[in-house]
Design a protein around this motif. Sequence first.
Motif, mmCIF file in Angstrom:
data_model
loop_
_atom_site.group_PDB
_atom_site.id
_atom_site.type_symbol
_atom_site.label_atom_id
_atom_site.label_comp_id
_atom_site.label_asym_id
_atom_site.label_seq_id
_atom_site.Cartn_x
_atom_site.Cartn_y
_atom_site.Cartn_z
ATOM 1 N N PRO A 38 0.867 -0.943 -0.318
ATOM 2 C CA PRO A 38 -0.184 0.132 -0.481
ATOM 3 C C PRO A 38 0.758 1.632 0.178
ATOM 4 C CG PRO A 38 0.241 -1.099 2.447
ATOM 5 C CD PRO A 38 0.196 -2.475 1.432
ATOM 6 N N VAL A 39 0.620 2.643 -0.338
ATOM 7 C CA VAL A 39 0.794 3.326 -0.616
ATOM 8 C C VAL A 39 1.533 4.036 0.422
ATOM 9 C CG1 VAL A 39 0.722 6.202 -2.004
ATOM 10 C CG2 VAL A 39 -0.129 3.841 -3.013
ATOM 11 N N SER A 40 0.605 3.711 2.079
ATOM 12 C CA SER A 40 0.793 4.033 3.312
ATOM 13 C C SER A 40 2.004 4.080 3.642
ATOM 14 C CB SER A 40 -0.135 4.397 4.009
ATOM 15 O OG SER A 40 -0.424 2.515 3.672
ATOM 16 N N VAL A 41 3.004 2.638 3.338
ATOM 17 C CA VAL A 41 4.207 2.203 3.677
ATOM 18 C C VAL A 41 5.585 3.070 3.026
ATOM 19 C CG1 VAL A 41 5.119 0.158 3.531
ATOM 20 C CG2 VAL A 41 2.920 -0.268 3.776
ATOM 21 N N GLU A 42 4.992 3.843 1.896
ATOM 22 C CA GLU A 42 6.140 4.070 1.374
ATOM 23 C C GLU A 42 6.867 5.300 2.152
ATOM 24 O OE1 GLU A 42 6.637 7.508 -2.432
ATOM 25 O OE2 GLU A 42 4.339 6.558 -2.536
ATOM 26 N N SER A 43 6.359 6.338 2.819
ATOM 27 C CA SER A 43 6.528 6.989 3.828
ATOM 28 C C SER A 43 7.342 6.597 5.060
ATOM 29 C CB SER A 43 5.253 8.039 4.197
ATOM 30 O OG SER A 43 5.690 8.521 4.761
ATOM 31 N N GLY A 44 6.645 6.248 5.252
ATOM 32 C CA GLY A 44 7.541 5.594 6.514
ATOM 33 C C GLY A 44 8.707 4.892 6.291
ATOM 34 N N GLY A 45 9.030 4.073 4.752
ATOM 35 C CA GLY A 45 9.436 2.927 4.349
ATOM 36 C C GLY A 45 10.964 4.083 4.385
ATOM 37 N N LEU A 46 10.389 5.162 3.897
ATOM 38 C CA LEU A 46 11.643 5.986 3.075
ATOM 39 C C LEU A 46 12.403 6.791 4.388
ATOM 40 C CD1 LEU A 46 10.035 7.672 -0.423
ATOM 41 C CD2 LEU A 46 11.769 5.901 -0.490
ATOM 42 N N TYR A 47 11.213 7.229 4.971
ATOM 43 C CA TYR A 47 11.751 7.715 6.597
ATOM 44 C C TYR A 47 12.992 7.313 7.315
ATOM 45 C CZ TYR A 47 11.278 9.980 10.731
ATOM 46 O OH TYR A 47 11.890 10.832 12.055
ATOM 47 N N ILE A 48 12.685 5.788 7.851
ATOM 48 C CA ILE A 48 13.464 4.353 7.668
ATOM 49 C C ILE A 48 14.991 4.431 7.344
ATOM 50 C CG2 ILE A 48 13.558 2.439 8.059
ATOM 51 C CD1 ILE A 48 10.548 1.897 9.353
ATOM 52 N N LEU A 49 14.760 4.107 6.066
ATOM 53 C CA LEU A 49 15.942 4.535 5.095
ATOM 54 C C LEU A 49 16.452 5.949 5.479
ATOM 55 C CD1 LEU A 49 14.578 2.753 1.744
ATOM 56 C CD2 LEU A 49 15.960 2.220 3.568
ATOM 57 N N LEU A 50 16.083 6.674 5.389
ATOM 58 C CA LEU A 50 16.958 7.544 5.886
ATOM 59 C C LEU A 50 17.865 8.088 6.736
ATOM 60 C CD1 LEU A 50 17.141 10.788 4.955
ATOM 61 C CD2 LEU A 50 15.577 11.608 5.685
ATOM 62 N N ASN A 51 16.841 7.421 7.812
ATOM 63 C CA ASN A 51 18.074 7.419 9.024
ATOM 64 C C ASN A 51 18.362 6.459 9.339
ATOM 65 O OD1 ASN A 51 15.915 8.961 10.508
ATOM 66 N ND2 ASN A 51 14.245 8.175 10.916
ATOM 67 N N LEU A 52 18.231 5.559 8.500
ATOM 68 C CA LEU A 52 19.160 4.499 8.359
ATOM 69 C C LEU A 52 20.342 4.249 7.603
ATOM 70 C CD1 LEU A 52 19.852 1.349 9.065
ATOM 71 C CD2 LEU A 52 18.885 0.530 7.164
ATOM 72 N N ALA A 53 20.715 5.695 6.694
ATOM 73 C CA ALA A 53 21.515 6.567 6.107
ATOM 74 C C ALA A 53 22.467 6.577 6.291
ATOM 75 C CB ALA A 53 20.821 6.434 4.898
ATOM 76 N N LEU A 54 21.226 8.064 7.719
ATOM 77 C CA LEU A 54 22.199 8.766 8.270
ATOM 78 C C LEU A 54 23.731 8.110 9.449
ATOM 79 C CD1 LEU A 54 19.440 11.352 8.594
ATOM 80 C CD2 LEU A 54 21.868 11.738 7.654
ATOM 81 N N PHE A 55 22.927 6.830 9.761
ATOM 82 C CA PHE A 55 23.383 6.498 10.824
ATOM 83 C C PHE A 55 24.809 6.040 10.142
ATOM 84 C CE2 PHE A 55 24.026 2.955 13.260
ATOM 85 C CZ PHE A 55 24.336 3.194 14.761
ATOM 86 N N ILE A 56 24.418 5.193 9.112
ATOM 87 C CA ILE A 56 25.213 4.432 8.078
ATOM 88 C C ILE A 56 26.731 6.152 7.914
ATOM 89 C CG2 ILE A 56 26.161 3.405 6.836
ATOM 90 C CD1 ILE A 56 23.648 1.737 6.937
ATOM 91 N N SER A 57 26.241 6.637 7.652
ATOM 92 C CA SER A 57 27.098 7.243 7.306
ATOM 93 C C SER A 57 27.554 8.192 8.920
ATOM 94 C CB SER A 57 26.367 8.652 6.321
ATOM 95 O OG SER A 57 27.075 9.486 5.711
ATOM 96 N N SER A 58 27.202 8.731 9.723
ATOM 97 C CA SER A 58 28.066 8.995 10.734
ATOM 98 C C SER A 58 28.659 7.742 11.129
ATOM 99 C CB SER A 58 26.255 9.592 11.495
ATOM 100 O OG SER A 58 26.208 10.837 11.013
ATOM 101 N N LEU A 59 28.156 6.900 11.133
ATOM 102 C CA LEU A 59 28.967 5.436 11.832
ATOM 103 C C LEU A 59 30.213 5.607 11.399
ATOM 104 C CD1 LEU A 59 28.087 2.529 13.656
ATOM 105 C CD2 LEU A 59 27.978 2.293 11.510
ATOM 106 N N TYR A 60 30.772 5.585 10.119
ATOM 107 C CA TYR A 60 31.616 5.614 9.222
ATOM 108 C C TYR A 60 32.404 6.787 9.565
ATOM 109 C CZ TYR A 60 34.906 4.590 5.471
ATOM 110 O OH TYR A 60 35.679 5.284 4.306
#
Length: 124
Positions: A38-60
Amino acid sequence: MTKNNNIKKLLNGVMIGCVFCVISVFVFSLFMYFFDFPVSVESGGLYILLNLALFISSLYAGKNVSKNGYLYGIMNGIIFLFIMLVLNIFLNQGNFNFFNFLLKIPLFILLCAVGGIFGANLKK
């Protein structure tokens, strides 16, 4: 370590975060397309992916400096968020909500600081 070397490692962290973000969003969009989520999953999924990318980037970025991992994590996050902000403004064609983005910045900065701290402690 020299200051110039730390800036290179900081920018490498930003690049790793950007590459991870692009690849993960591409894979997520393939899942959304082929498995009919469902389209409602899109917003939450993208938000989680952005947070994960920020965390991995800062971890590195935090892993590659000897001290002040939180500071390099925050600087990394600010550069990364600036790149994402510019991309969103140009690619969203007027649908970008700047106030909503401003409300999320404290969480993003906190996440980047934690990622930098974890990264600095991974080395020990």
